[in-house]
Design a protein around this motif. Structure first.
Motif, short mmCIF file in Angstrom:
data_model
loop_
_atom_site.label_atom_id
_atom_site.label_comp_id
_atom_site.label_asym_id
_atom_site.label_seq_id
_atom_site.Cartn_x
_atom_site.Cartn_y
_atom_site.Cartn_z
N GLY A 132 0.87 -1.30 0.07
CA GLY A 132 0.13 0.20 0.02
C GLY A 132 0.98 1.08 0.00
O GLY A 132 0.48 2.15 -0.57
N PHE A 133 2.00 1.39 0.81
CA PHE A 133 2.80 2.30 0.74
C PHE A 133 3.47 2.69 -0.46
O PHE A 133 3.72 3.67 -1.20
N ILE A 134 3.90 1.44 -1.27
CA ILE A 134 4.45 1.73 -2.52
C ILE A 134 3.40 2.34 -3.42
O ILE A 134 3.65 3.18 -4.34
N VAL A 135 2.02 1.79 -3.49
CA VAL A 135 0.99 2.24 -4.64
C VAL A 135 0.81 3.80 -4.07
O VAL A 135 0.74 4.61 -5.07
N TYR A 136 0.56 4.27 -2.85
CA TYR A 136 0.36 5.62 -2.49
C TYR A 136 1.71 6.48 -2.92
O TYR A 136 1.51 7.35 -3.50
N GLY A 137 2.94 5.85 -2.76
CA GLY A 137 4.02 6.67 -3.60
C GLY A 137 3.79 6.89 -4.97
O GLY A 137 4.26 7.91 -5.37
N GLN A 138 3.45 5.77 -5.55
CA GLN A 138 3.35 5.95 -7.05
C GLN A 138 2.37 6.80 -7.39
O GLN A 138 2.45 7.57 -8.26
N TYR A 185 4.85 0.46 -10.82
CA TYR A 185 4.68 -0.27 -9.52
C TYR A 185 3.35 -0.59 -9.06
O TYR A 185 3.05 -1.39 -8.10
N VAL A 186 2.17 0.46 -9.39
CA VAL A 186 0.84 0.03 -9.19
C VAL A 186 0.60 -1.50 -9.69
O VAL A 186 -0.01 -2.21 -8.93
N ALA A 187 0.83 -1.84 -10.84
CA ALA A 187 0.49 -2.98 -11.40
C ALA A 187 1.37 -4.05 -10.81
O ALA A 187 0.53 -5.27 -10.56
N ALA A 188 2.46 -3.87 -10.62
CA ALA A 188 3.22 -5.04 -9.80
C ALA A 188 2.57 -5.12 -8.28
O ALA A 188 2.30 -6.59 -7.81
N ALA A 189 2.20 -4.12 -7.69
CA ALA A 189 1.71 -4.21 -6.42
C ALA A 189 0.19 -4.88 -6.35
O ALA A 189 -0.02 -5.67 -5.51
N ALA A 190 -0.51 -4.66 -7.48
CA ALA A 190 -1.58 -5.37 -7.71
C ALA A 190 -1.59 -7.13 -7.75
O ALA A 190 -2.37 -7.55 -7.25
N ILE A 191 -0.27 -7.45 -8.51
CA ILE A 191 -0.44 -8.69 -8.64
C ILE A 191 0.03 -9.36 -7.31
O ILE A 191 -0.51 -10.49 -6.92
N GLU A 192 0.87 -8.51 -6.56
CA GLU A 192 1.26 -9.03 -5.22
C GLU A 192 0.25 -9.11 -4.31
O GLU A 192 0.06 -10.12 -3.58
N LEU A 193 -0.52 -8.18 -4.26
CA LEU A 193 -1.80 -8.25 -3.49
C LEU A 193 -2.81 -9.04 -3.63
O LEU A 193 -3.32 -9.97 -2.96
N THR A 194 -2.92 -9.62 -5.10
CA THR A 194 -3.64 -10.69 -5.59
C THR A 194 -3.08 -12.26 -4.75
O THR A 194 -4.11 -12.73 -4.26
#
Length: 221
Positions: free
Chosen positions: A150-156, A183-192
């Motif tokens: 979440g921190f990575i997404v907010y930063g992006q 980073y948002v797309a990568a974070a989404a994959i990791e969150l899944t």
């Protein structure tokens, strides 16, 4: 013998003081009879022998009287209880003792079995508590991973729209602009992936809690 005692006028075997009279007599006895005084037995006084014999006789009489009194007590006890066949009663009591002994042995075997079941039950309960503790630690790790993503997404998102510096502020050299990966797309994959893991962990925790509740409700018999 002492060297100074050899040139005396009286015999060298005799000690000049009272302290050595015993050793002098023992040495003289050995020279005359070739017998060691350690094995010498003084003849017993006849009066002492008579006293010993009388003491033994008195002891035997006392024991005889005690046995006679005990016999009378037992005969009286038998007559009061109207026991016609003492041997049959003894056999009956012996049979009861054997039965009780068999019951004690059986109870000891059951107790041993119950102790083993209790040990196994406690071992399973301890193992279940360990698994739940590990699940709890893993759940906290997953929560930390979610916060990190979440921190990575907010930063992006926060950096989107800002003008990128294209020249160096010191030498005015043109800088290469690398937008980097999404980073948002990568974070989404990791969150899944994390969501799937968290769901599986939740099911495993629920199963472990049910097993722990079952172990607590069932006591070994």
């Amino acid at each position: 013998m002492k060297q100074n005692d050899i040139d005396r006028e009286f015999s060298a075997l005799l000690s000049p003081n009272a302290m050595g009279s015993t050793s002098s007599a023992a040495a003289l006895l050995y020279l005359l009879t070739d017998k060691d005084s350690n094995y010498f037995q003084k003849p017993e006084d006849p009066a002492i022998s008579v006293a010993k014999r009388n003491a033994i006789i008195m002891y035997i009489r006392d024991k005889r009287d005690q046995f006679s009194q005990k016999r009378e007590e037992l005969e009286k006890l038998l007559s009061e209880h109207d026991i016609s066949d003492a041997q049959s009663m003894i056999d009956k009591i012996s049979s009861e003792i054997q039965t009780l002994q068999a019951e004690l042995n059986n109870a000891a075997q059951k107790s041993k079995k119950i102790m083993l079941e209790i040990y196994q039950h406690n071992s399973k309960l301890s193992e279940c508590n360990t698994v739940l503790y590990n699940f709890h630690s893993l759940s906290k790790q997953y929560q930390s991973d979610v916060k990190r993503l979440g921190f990575i997404v907010y930063g992006q998102i926060a950096s989107t729209g800002h003008r990128l510096v294209s020249h160096c502020p010191f030498c005015d050299t043109e800088l290469k602009t690398d937008l980097g990966e999404d980073y948002v797309a990568a974070a989404a994959i990791e969150l899944t992936k994390l969501g799937k893991h968290i769901s599986e962990l939740s099911d495993a925790q629920a199963s472990a809690e049910r097993k722990k509740k079952q172990l607590k409700s069932v006591s070994p018999a």
